[in-house]
Write an enzyme that holds these catalytic residues in place. Structure first.
Site, mmCIF file in Angstrom:
data_model
loop_
_atom_site.group_PDB
_atom_site.id
_atom_site.type_symbol
_atom_site.label_atom_id
_atom_site.label_comp_id
_atom_site.label_asym_id
_atom_site.label_seq_id
_atom_site.Cartn_x
_atom_site.Cartn_y
_atom_site.Cartn_z
ATOM 1 N N LYS A 120 12.876 17.510 116.392
ATOM 2 C CA LYS A 120 13.408 18.563 117.259
ATOM 3 C C LYS A 120 14.761 19.064 116.753
ATOM 4 O O LYS A 120 14.989 20.278 116.667
ATOM 5 C CB LYS A 120 13.552 18.048 118.696
ATOM 6 C CG LYS A 120 14.012 19.116 119.685
ATOM 7 C CD LYS A 120 14.215 18.556 121.073
ATOM 8 C CE LYS A 120 15.493 17.767 121.161
ATOM 9 N NZ LYS A 120 15.830 17.349 122.542
ATOM 10 N N ASP A 138 11.817 20.798 123.493
ATOM 11 C CA ASP A 138 12.555 19.878 124.360
ATOM 12 C C ASP A 138 11.800 19.752 125.678
ATOM 13 O O ASP A 138 10.658 20.191 125.797
ATOM 14 C CB ASP A 138 13.985 20.380 124.572
ATOM 15 C CG ASP A 138 14.046 21.672 125.394
ATOM 16 O OD1 ASP A 138 12.983 22.297 125.635
ATOM 17 O OD2 ASP A 138 15.151 22.054 125.802
#
Length: 217
Positions: A120, A138
């Protein structure tokens, strides 16, 4: 969501916010990497409060190292998991200096080799700093992808791969910012604000949340 609904979804978000940006504060690629590394399981607001103190003093790999571990911890102790993050950031700074001439690398492989930098974080840096069409999933994007029917998946990676497949190419560079902001302020976890959602007509979520009665929050 059908392809036509997805097109309308992103066209609407684009019209409302043509140039979305990260809510993390930074002025360089290294500051961005640092802020994103610190943001795991923390709010952007909390990270910004810490980096407003840290970056004027130390905003390069060498300056972070010069602070020492205890010094760095002193600046970020208000952030969750600050001791682990401080250790990761110190080691990341050493690797940047030893292997990359003090610069943040531009490849996923090199980014993910840095301590505390997962997929991420790498996606955020590649997208925000280098303009690559990546999708940093997220909690907000994971929720929006599943709730709306845009990109159902049981894991963040599954949602990411669905988004990469389903989001039209012309929206990809800004798509993850639109989705994060939409999840943060409109399609919220406990009660989505469907009554004020500009893309509610594109969304598979039912039943839509009705507007609260006057006087209620």
């Amino acid at each position: 969501m059908t392809p036509a609904q997805i097109e309308r979804f992103f066209a609407t978000l684009q019209a409302a916010n043509p140039r979305p940006a990260s809510e993390l504060e930074f002025t360089s690629v290294f500051e961005l990497l640092t802020a994103v590394l610190l943001s795991a399981q923390a709010t952007d607001v909390g990270v910004n409060k810490a980096t407003r103190r840290l970056f004027p003093v130390a905003n390069t790999p060498q300056k972070i190292i010069d602070l020492g571990l205890d010094g760095l911890e002193g600046y970020i102790r208000t952030i969750g998991l600050f001791r682990t993050k401080a250790r990761n950031l110190m080691q990341t700074c050493r690797i940047l200096l030893e292997r990359h001439g003090g610069e943040v690398p531009r490849t996923r492989e090199a980014l993910e080799a840095l301590p505390g930098v997962g997929r991420k974080t790498a996606n955020v840096v590649l997208n925000v700093a280098f303009g690559e069409p990546t999708m940093a999933v997220d909690t907000h994007i994971f929720r929006v992808g599943n709730r709306t029917g845009l990109a159902p998946g049981k894991t963040p990676l599954a949602v990411e791969l669905q988004l990469l497949k389903r989001v039209p190419a012309r929206y990809m560079v800004h798509a993850h910012h639109w989705l994060i902001l939409h999840g943060r302020y409109v399609c919220q976890a406990r009660k989505p604000r469907c009554w004020e959602c500009a893309v509610a007509s594109c969304c598979d979520f039912t039943p839509k949340t009705p507007a609260p009665a006057p006087g209620q929050v």
